[in-house]
Design a protein around this motif. Structure first.
Motif, short mmCIF file in Angstrom:
data_model
loop_
_atom_site.label_atom_id
_atom_site.label_comp_id
_atom_site.label_asym_id
_atom_site.label_seq_id
_atom_site.Cartn_x
_atom_site.Cartn_y
_atom_site.Cartn_z
N GLN A 177 0.82 -1.21 0.00
CA GLN A 177 0.00 0.00 0.00
C GLN A 177 0.85 1.26 0.00
N SER A 178 1.99 1.20 0.66
CA SER A 178 2.85 2.38 0.78
C SER A 178 3.41 2.83 -0.56
N VAL A 179 3.53 1.92 -1.53
CA VAL A 179 4.09 2.29 -2.83
C VAL A 179 3.01 2.46 -3.90
N LEU A 180 1.74 2.27 -3.53
CA LEU A 180 0.64 2.39 -4.49
C LEU A 180 -0.16 3.68 -4.31
N ILE A 181 0.28 4.57 -3.42
CA ILE A 181 -0.41 5.83 -3.18
C ILE A 181 0.26 6.92 -4.01
N PRO A 182 -0.42 7.46 -5.03
CA PRO A 182 0.20 8.48 -5.90
C PRO A 182 0.25 9.84 -5.22
N THR A 183 1.18 10.65 -5.64
CA THR A 183 1.31 12.03 -5.16
C THR A 183 1.14 12.98 -6.34
N ARG A 184 0.55 14.13 -6.08
CA ARG A 184 0.33 15.12 -7.13
C ARG A 184 1.54 16.05 -7.24
N PRO A 185 1.73 16.65 -8.40
CA PRO A 185 2.85 17.61 -8.54
C PRO A 185 2.65 18.80 -7.61
N SER A 186 3.75 19.35 -7.15
CA SER A 186 3.67 20.50 -6.25
C SER A 186 3.29 21.77 -6.99
N GLY A 189 -0.25 22.64 -13.80
CA GLY A 189 0.11 22.44 -15.19
C GLY A 189 0.67 21.06 -15.46
N THR A 190 1.09 20.87 -16.71
CA THR A 190 1.64 19.58 -17.13
C THR A 190 3.09 19.44 -16.70
N ASN A 191 3.40 18.30 -16.11
CA ASN A 191 4.77 18.03 -15.66
C ASN A 191 5.13 16.60 -16.07
N GLY A 192 5.78 16.48 -17.22
CA GLY A 192 6.10 15.16 -17.74
C GLY A 192 7.14 14.41 -16.94
N LYS A 193 7.91 15.09 -16.11
CA LYS A 193 8.96 14.44 -15.32
C LYS A 193 8.52 14.09 -13.91
N HIS A 194 7.25 14.39 -13.59
CA HIS A 194 6.78 14.11 -12.23
C HIS A 194 6.65 12.61 -12.00
N ASP A 195 7.15 12.14 -10.86
CA ASP A 195 7.03 10.75 -10.45
C ASP A 195 5.92 10.66 -9.40
N ALA A 196 4.80 10.07 -9.79
CA ALA A 196 3.64 10.03 -8.89
C ALA A 196 3.84 9.05 -7.74
#
Length: 221
Positions: A177-186, A189-196
């Motif tokens: 569960q700890s690795v399946l919770i996505p995070t939003r960009p800070s 807009g569009t951020n292609g390098k964001h790691d959710a």
């Protein structure tokens, strides 16, 4: 049914809905037409000019007309965005994936294969990963269904152990569960390098030589 109710809520004119539906069915582009609020705007501004734009009543009519125009533009944008961002994806789900979910096992399996084939066509390296995942699944099912006698408390799983320990075996993510919770960009807009998924991923590394058989009627392992 739900999409129909939502359409009625967002587009209240019966004539407009029938006309749009006809053009949609014929795959034609609907001609632009004035909505009720746009006709009201024209009449209010025209009346204000006739009364006199410098008179109190004429000025009030023209101001109300401009306000109504802004409200109409806001409504039009809301209806358009609702259709693009909500109704269209919902229709796609109810007419596609939802029917697949409610369908037979064979149809669900065929749809799953189509999705996997599309993924492989986009990224060839997934072919081996999917194959390794299927092999692991088959071995786990074989282990679960393997008959045991009533006195056994352990079972050898050497074949499963050897499979995972192959040097070319793909990395299989353990769905914690700890690795399946996505995070939003800070930032917006569009951020292609964001790691959710910023959690530390855990992968399957190996198995013990034997597995324990629980002392219950079904003998789970």
């Amino acid at each position: 049914m739900i999409t129909g109710f939502l359409k009625i809520s967002l587009c209240t004119s019966i004539g407009a809905r029938l006309e749009d539906r006809l053009y949609e069915h014929l795959e034609w582009i609907a001609p632009p037409r004035l909505q009720a609020h746009e006709l009201l705007v024209e009449e209010m501004i025209r009346a204000g000019l006739e009364v006199g734009s410098t008179t109190p009543y004429g000025t009030a009519l023209m101001r109300c007309g401009e306000t109504q125009k802004q409200l109409g533009e806001t409504e039009r944008k809301f209806v358009q965005s609702s259709n693009i961002d909500f109704l269209t994806p919902l229709r796609s789900f109810t007419e596609g994936e939802y029917r697949t979910i409610q369908s037979s096992y064979q149809m669900r399996m065929n749809r799953c294969n189509q999705i996997l084939q599309k993924a492989v066509s986009l990224k060839q390296s997934l072919y081996k990963f999917i194959g390794d995942a299927n092999r692991l699944t088959d071995k786990l099912l074989e282990l679960c269904n393997k008959p045991v006698d009533g006195n056994s408390t352990t079972l050898s799983i050497k074949q499963l152990k050897r499979l995972v320990e192959e040097t070319t075996f793909s990395q299989i993510l353990i769905p914690l569960q700890s690795v399946l919770i996505p995070t939003r960009p800070s930032t917006g807009g569009t951020n292609g390098k964001h790691d959710a998924f910023l959690g530390h991923s855990a992968y399957l590394d190996g198995f013990e030589d034997v597995v324990e058989i629980l002392a219950s009627l079904q003998k789970p392992k």
